[in-house]
Scaffold this motif. Structure first.
Motif, PDB file in Angstrom:
ATOM      1  N   PRO A 155       0.827  -1.203   0.000  1.00 28.75           N
ATOM      2  CA  PRO A 155       0.000   0.000   0.000  1.00 28.75           C
ATOM      3  C   PRO A 155       0.867   1.262   0.000  1.00 28.75           C
ATOM      4  N   THR A 156       0.481   2.259  -0.838  1.00 25.31           N
ATOM      5  CA  THR A 156       1.287   3.481  -0.916  1.00 25.31           C
ATOM      6  C   THR A 156       0.398   4.635  -1.371  1.00 25.31           C
ATOM      7  N   ARG A 157       0.986   5.762  -1.709  1.00 23.87           N
ATOM      8  CA  ARG A 157       0.290   6.933  -2.236  1.00 23.87           C
ATOM      9  C   ARG A 157       1.123   7.532  -3.365  1.00 23.87           C
ATOM     10  N   ILE A 158       0.447   8.274  -4.281  1.00 19.21           N
ATOM     11  CA  ILE A 158       1.208   9.027  -5.266  1.00 19.21           C
ATOM     12  C   ILE A 158       1.625  10.349  -4.659  1.00 19.21           C
ATOM     13  N   VAL A 159       2.671  10.950  -5.213  1.00 21.81           N
ATOM     14  CA  VAL A 159       3.200  12.208  -4.685  1.00 21.81           C
ATOM     15  C   VAL A 159       3.014  13.290  -5.745  1.00 21.81           C
ATOM     16  N   ILE A 160       2.346  14.382  -5.363  1.00 25.20           N
ATOM     17  CA  ILE A 160       2.131  15.525  -6.257  1.00 25.20           C
ATOM     18  C   ILE A 160       2.679  16.758  -5.565  1.00 25.20           C
ATOM     19  N   ASP A 161       3.570  17.443  -6.231  1.00 21.54           N
ATOM     20  CA  ASP A 161       4.213  18.653  -5.680  1.00 21.54           C
ATOM     21  C   ASP A 161       4.812  18.388  -4.294  1.00 21.54           C
ATOM     22  N   GLY A 162       5.405  17.211  -4.162  1.00 21.35           N
ATOM     23  CA  GLY A 162       6.101  16.889  -2.917  1.00 21.35           C
ATOM     24  C   GLY A 162       5.208  16.426  -1.783  1.00 21.35           C
ATOM     25  N   GLU A 163       3.886  16.331  -2.007  1.00 21.23           N
ATOM     26  CA  GLU A 163       2.958  15.930  -0.964  1.00 21.23           C
ATOM     27  C   GLU A 163       2.283  14.619  -1.346  1.00 21.23           C
ATOM     28  N   PRO A 164       2.167  13.653  -0.419  1.00 21.31           N
ATOM     29  CA  PRO A 164       1.449  12.414  -0.717  1.00 21.31           C
ATOM     30  C   PRO A 164      -0.037  12.685  -0.887  1.00 21.31           C
ATOM     31  N   ARG A 165      -0.614  12.083  -1.945  1.00 21.16           N
ATOM     32  CA  ARG A 165      -2.028  12.349  -2.236  1.00 21.16           C
ATOM     33  C   ARG A 165      -2.816  11.044  -2.266  1.00 21.16           C
ATOM     34  N   ASP A 166      -3.348  10.708  -3.456  1.00 22.12           N
ATOM     35  CA  ASP A 166      -4.289   9.600  -3.577  1.00 22.12           C
ATOM     36  C   ASP A 166      -3.609   8.245  -3.328  1.00 22.12           C
ATOM     37  N   ARG A 167      -4.438   7.302  -2.875  1.00 19.43           N
ATOM     38  CA  ARG A 167      -3.947   5.978  -2.534  1.00 19.43           C
ATOM     39  C   ARG A 167      -3.743   5.120  -3.780  1.00 19.43           C
ATOM     40  N   ALA A 168      -2.792   4.230  -3.681  1.00 20.59           N
ATOM     41  CA  ALA A 168      -2.560   3.208  -4.693  1.00 20.59           C
ATOM     42  C   ALA A 168      -2.048   1.952  -3.997  1.00 20.59           C
ATOM     43  N   ILE A 169      -2.261   0.825  -4.629  1.00 20.52           N
ATOM     44  CA  ILE A 169      -1.759  -0.441  -4.078  1.00 20.52           C
ATOM     45  C   ILE A 169      -0.910  -1.108  -5.135  1.00 20.52           C
ATOM     46  N   LEU A 170       0.350  -1.324  -4.797  1.00 12.50           N
ATOM     47  CA  LEU A 170       1.235  -2.115  -5.639  1.00 12.50           C
ATOM     48  C   LEU A 170       1.129  -3.570  -5.211  1.00 12.50           C
ATOM     49  N   PHE A 171       1.347  -4.496  -6.122  1.00 11.38           N
ATOM     50  CA  PHE A 171       1.264  -5.916  -5.779  1.00 11.38           C
ATOM     51  C   PHE A 171       2.205  -6.691  -6.688  1.00 11.38           C
TER      52      PHE A 171
END
Length: 506
Positions: A155-171
């Motif tokens: 489980p992680t998040r994408i980073v936009i302008d240096g800030e973590p934003r929306d969730r994503a799940i790598l597998f």
């Protein structure tokens, strides 16, 4: 570019092939427990007898040795076995490749490119690291080689302008070919494999093919469990296909259950030296012995007394108990030679000197050990009763000493009596004498007391002048207070006027 992106839309499947067989020579040198055995003919088991230490027993399973604390060193027990399964779970850290990853929906990225904006930024980097959780199943047909399949989510998040934003799940899901050293319970290993690495969530859905390699170490905690550490590098396509590949390092720590291992079995109970004590409870398993520990009788201090009967087994000693010579009463006589070991004594047998007649004078200086001393001032240190006849002249009333009327002047006719007293006192030097003067009641009391004292002093002076030690003589004036007869008659008053000698007991 379009063809490449479209081809990546299909899930990439990677199935790891496991090694099915090995050369016959390798199998011939591998024992059933997975240990590598030396080449050459197998020696026949040696016959164990009770008269000599047993030879090596036939090889047992690693599982049996895992349970037997007496079988070899710790690191050689519980080591890997053949034909076993490992069912495990793990957690760790997955590093996402920064801004170079290729884990996003290629169709949405294609739409952005068709709009003429190659950097439309539908693409975003993930956080640099993500937690990883997963599980694995492995099978080991050989103690040193096996295969695994595993799956994990990150489980992680994408980073936009240096800030973590929306969730994503790598597998990921993948297979591994793993080789390990089977000689110890701490088993280093290396692995290589491949599979799929994907994403879902903020950047859409995508799966890329990947390969990975790495290594680690297993620690076999017991017959049924192990602890495992993995360090790996996962390699997959880099953003924009022509840019090459990107690495996704990962670190895992997990535990696994071991299935299919041989059931633990102990060696048959043995009594190698035939003394009735099984080897596991025998402190001397190859020497016939006795209770309590199965070791033979010993004489640790070499004094000739076996330890079982030696009260002081670590210090050379003597009869009767094997302890060193002692002198309990501190009189200089060893207890073995002391007839009275608890009472200080003297030669010849270490006992105190007795006082047989109870007169206070010990027998070694008592000249009459069966007759008590007479305490009368006469030879009171010889321990014998005394014959008083020789000292009669200095005992009691001394008749024949005369004084001038109402004076302390000794008349000359008194000298024979006084000279006899001098001879007795000089002959018996241990005698101490009290000289007391006495008067009748005629006259005043104070005058009579003073007169009697002065007359006693006159007698003392005569004795001293004739060689008697003054320290042996004391005087006392009794006056009329101690009459011998009545003072109503002339005869009675004459008796009351007198000098008395009394022996002083020391």
């Amino acid at each position: 570019m379009t063809h490449a992106l479209v081809s990546r839309r299909s899930p990439g499947l990677f199935v790891a092939a496991l090694l099915a067989a090995l050369p016959a020579s390798a199998l011939a040198r591998t024992s059933p427990s997975g240990q590598v055995e030396p080449e050459g003919p197998t020696p026949a088991p040696a016959t164990v007898t009770t008269s000599a230490p047993p030879t090596a027993a036939p090889a047992e399973t690693a599982g049996a040795r895992c349970q037997d604390a007496r079988e070899g060193p710790w690191v050689r027990r519980c080591r890997p076995e053949r034909n076993t399964f490992e069912l495990g779970a793990f957690a760790g850290v997955f590093f996402t490749g920064g801004g170079a990853h290729e884990l996003f929906d290629p169709r949405r990225q294609l739409a952005s490119l068709q709009d003429g904006d190659p950097d439309s930024m539908f693409f975003q980097p993930y956080r640099a690291a993500a937690p990883q959780f997963g599980g694995r199943v492995g099978f080991y047909p050989l103690a040193f080689l096996g295969g695994e399949v595993e799956a994990a989510v990150m489980p992680t998040r994408i980073v936009i302008d240096g800030e973590p934003r929306d969730r994503a799940i790598l597998f990921n899901f993948r297979g591994n070919l793993i080789a390990q050293l089977p000689f110890w319970r701490v088993a280093p290993f290396a692995l290589v494999g491949g599979g799929g690495l994907g994403t879902t969530g903020a950047l859409g859905h995508d799966i890329d093919q990947s390969v990975h390699f790495g290594g680690g170490v297993k620690v076999f905690l017991s017959h049924r469990a192990l602890l495992r550490l993995d360090v790996r590098d996962v390699v997959a396509a880099r953003r924009r296909v022509d840019a090459g590949a990107v690495s996704y390092p990962e670190l895992q720590l997990g535990v696994s259950a071991l299935l299919g291992r041989n059931s633990p079995a102990r060696r048959p109970e043995k009594d190698s030296d035939g003394d009735g004590f099984l080897d596991r409870a025998d402190a001397c398993p190859f020497e016939p012995g006795i209770a309590p520990d199965g070791c033979p009788e010993r004489d640790r201090d070499g004094d000739g007394f076996l330890d079982s009967r030696d009260v002081c087994p670590d210090v050379p000693g003597v009869a009767p108990d094997g302890c060193p010579e002692r002198d309990r009463d501190g009189d200089g006589f060893w207890d073995s030679q002391d007839d009275c070991p608890d009472v200080p004594g003297v030669a010849p047998r270490g006992c105190p000197i007795p006082d047989s007649d109870g007169d206070g004078i010990l027998d070694d200086v008592d000249q009459c050990v069966r007759e008590p001393e007479t305490r009368n001032g006469l030879a009171d240190d010889d321990g014998c009763p005394d014959d008083l006849d020789p000292v009669r002249p200095v005992i009691g009333v001394i008749r024949g000493i005369y004084f001038d009327l109402d004076k302390d002047t000794i008349k000359p006719r008194s000298r024979p009596v006084l000279d006899r007293a001098v001879r007795v006192l000089r002959e018996h030097t241990s005698l101490k004498i009290e000289i007391s003067g006495h008067t009748d009641s005629t006259g005043g009391l104070a005058h009579n007391r003073d007169l009697s004292r002065r007359r006693a002093e006159s007698v003392r002076r005569y004795l001293v002048d004739h060689g008697v030690d003054a320290a042996r003589l004391t005087t006392r004036g009794a006056g009329p207070d101690e009459p011998l007869d009545t003072n109503r008659t002339a005869a009675g008053r004459a008796k009351n006027r007198r000098i008395e000698f009394m022996i002083l007991v020391q």
